[in-house]
Design a protein around this motif. Structure first.
Motif, mmCIF file in Angstrom:
data_model
loop_
_atom_site.group_PDB
_atom_site.id
_atom_site.type_symbol
_atom_site.label_atom_id
_atom_site.label_comp_id
_atom_site.label_asym_id
_atom_site.label_seq_id
_atom_site.Cartn_x
_atom_site.Cartn_y
_atom_site.Cartn_z
ATOM 1 N N ALA A 110 0.832 -1.209 0.000
ATOM 2 C CA ALA A 110 0.000 0.000 0.000
ATOM 3 C C ALA A 110 0.866 1.257 0.000
ATOM 4 O O ALA A 110 0.587 2.218 -0.729
ATOM 5 C CB ALA A 110 -0.928 0.001 1.206
ATOM 6 N N LYS A 111 1.918 1.273 0.795
ATOM 7 C CA LYS A 111 2.834 2.417 0.837
ATOM 8 C C LYS A 111 3.522 2.621 -0.512
ATOM 9 O O LYS A 111 3.680 3.745 -0.983
ATOM 10 C CB LYS A 111 3.905 2.178 1.906
ATOM 11 C CG LYS A 111 3.862 3.100 3.045
ATOM 12 C CD LYS A 111 4.949 2.722 4.022
ATOM 13 C CE LYS A 111 5.321 3.925 4.834
ATOM 14 N NZ LYS A 111 6.234 3.636 5.894
ATOM 15 N N THR A 112 3.927 1.536 -1.136
ATOM 16 C CA THR A 112 4.599 1.615 -2.428
ATOM 17 C C THR A 112 3.667 2.158 -3.501
ATOM 18 O O THR A 112 4.038 3.060 -4.264
ATOM 19 C CB THR A 112 5.143 0.227 -2.834
ATOM 20 O OG1 THR A 112 6.016 -0.238 -1.811
ATOM 21 C CG2 THR A 112 5.865 0.286 -4.159
ATOM 22 N N VAL A 113 2.453 1.629 -3.563
ATOM 23 C CA VAL A 113 1.491 2.098 -4.567
ATOM 24 C C VAL A 113 1.163 3.570 -4.337
ATOM 25 O O VAL A 113 1.077 4.357 -5.282
ATOM 26 C CB VAL A 113 0.213 1.228 -4.556
ATOM 27 C CG1 VAL A 113 -0.885 1.843 -5.392
ATOM 28 C CG2 VAL A 113 0.539 -0.172 -5.048
ATOM 29 N N THR A 117 1.860 6.552 -6.943
ATOM 30 C CA THR A 117 0.762 7.420 -7.371
ATOM 31 C C THR A 117 1.150 8.876 -7.181
ATOM 32 O O THR A 117 0.921 9.713 -8.064
ATOM 33 C CB THR A 117 -0.530 7.100 -6.590
ATOM 34 O OG1 THR A 117 -0.862 5.734 -6.802
ATOM 35 C CG2 THR A 117 -1.672 7.979 -7.041
ATOM 36 N N PHE A 118 1.740 9.204 -6.037
ATOM 37 C CA PHE A 118 2.185 10.580 -5.790
ATOM 38 C C PHE A 118 3.208 10.983 -6.855
ATOM 39 O O PHE A 118 3.158 12.075 -7.408
ATOM 40 C CB PHE A 118 2.825 10.696 -4.421
ATOM 41 C CG PHE A 118 1.856 10.725 -3.258
ATOM 42 C CD1 PHE A 118 0.505 10.426 -3.420
ATOM 43 C CD2 PHE A 118 2.306 11.033 -1.986
ATOM 44 C CE1 PHE A 118 -0.365 10.464 -2.343
ATOM 45 C CE2 PHE A 118 1.440 11.063 -0.912
ATOM 46 C CZ PHE A 118 0.109 10.780 -1.100
ATOM 47 N N TYR A 119 4.146 10.095 -7.133
ATOM 48 C CA TYR A 119 5.200 10.376 -8.109
ATOM 49 C C TYR A 119 4.602 10.562 -9.511
ATOM 50 O O TYR A 119 4.933 11.488 -10.226
ATOM 51 C CB TYR A 119 6.209 9.237 -8.102
ATOM 52 C CG TYR A 119 7.307 9.410 -9.134
ATOM 53 C CD1 TYR A 119 8.334 10.327 -8.924
ATOM 54 C CD2 TYR A 119 7.305 8.662 -10.297
ATOM 55 C CE1 TYR A 119 9.331 10.501 -9.866
ATOM 56 C CE2 TYR A 119 8.308 8.817 -11.242
ATOM 57 C CZ TYR A 119 9.312 9.742 -11.022
ATOM 58 O OH TYR A 119 10.289 9.915 -11.957
ATOM 59 N N LYS A 120 3.708 9.668 -9.887
ATOM 60 C CA LYS A 120 3.093 9.691 -11.219
ATOM 61 C C LYS A 120 2.328 10.987 -11.454
ATOM 62 O O LYS A 120 2.380 11.572 -12.520
ATOM 63 C CB LYS A 120 2.167 8.480 -11.369
ATOM 64 C CG LYS A 120 1.441 8.406 -12.685
ATOM 65 C CD LYS A 120 0.548 7.159 -12.716
ATOM 66 C CE LYS A 120 -0.288 7.110 -13.959
ATOM 67 N NZ LYS A 120 -1.236 6.004 -13.911
ATOM 68 N N LYS A 121 1.586 11.443 -10.433
ATOM 69 C CA LYS A 121 0.775 12.634 -10.576
ATOM 70 C C LYS A 121 1.570 13.922 -10.300
ATOM 71 O O LYS A 121 1.051 14.999 -10.494
ATOM 72 C CB LYS A 121 -0.430 12.574 -9.616
ATOM 73 C CG LYS A 121 -1.434 11.495 -9.936
ATOM 74 C CD LYS A 121 -2.040 11.646 -11.298
ATOM 75 C CE LYS A 121 -2.896 12.881 -11.373
ATOM 76 N NZ LYS A 121 -3.377 13.180 -12.707
ATOM 77 N N GLY A 122 2.799 13.801 -9.829
ATOM 78 C CA GLY A 122 3.592 14.984 -9.530
ATOM 79 C C GLY A 122 3.157 15.690 -8.259
ATOM 80 O O GLY A 122 3.348 16.878 -8.100
#
Length: 123
Positions: A110-113, A117-122
């Motif tokens: 869950a932490k990794t996903v 997600t944070f990284y992908k969306k900036g």
């Protein structure tokens, strides 16, 4: 009251809570109540009694007043951005389907996903 959000990034995601528990139980066990104590926060009807701003329930055997309907519409409009941000996590197949891995590793997954997600969306 609340400013209208243009986009709503996720701020944090708490870890899983063992057992089949209500969201309010998970909220109370997390660090969120203290973190949001000084802020006006809102939630859905599952959090009635938590001190968060929630929509108004329909009185038994009656209709909602026009004021209640307007207040609920305002809350729902603002919460829609939060719901879309939460739905971004469910774009990942591991959250969209039943998790089949070892439960001891689910918090890490869950932490990794969430981080991806944070990284992908900036965010």
């Amino acid at each position: 009251m609340f400013p209208a959000p243009r986009r709503c990034p996720l701020l944090a995601v708490c870890g899983p809570v063992p057992g089949s528990r209500h969201d309010l139980h998970a909220w109370r066990r997390s660090f969120f109540p203290e973190a949001f104590a000084e802020r006006e926060s809102m939630a859905d009807l599952g959090y009635v009694g938590s001190g968060l701003l929630t929509p108004r329930r329909k009185p038994p055997g009656q209709e909602r007043s026009i004021g209640d309907k307007a207040a609920n519409r305002s809350i729902s409009t603002l919460r829609a951005a939060v719901e879309r941000a939460t739905a971004r996590l469910k774009d990942w197949k591991i959250f969209a389907t039943r998790y089949r891995g070892p439960l001891a590793r689910f918090a890490f997954v869950a932490k990794t996903v969430t981080a991806l997600t944070f990284y992908k969306k900036g965010w």
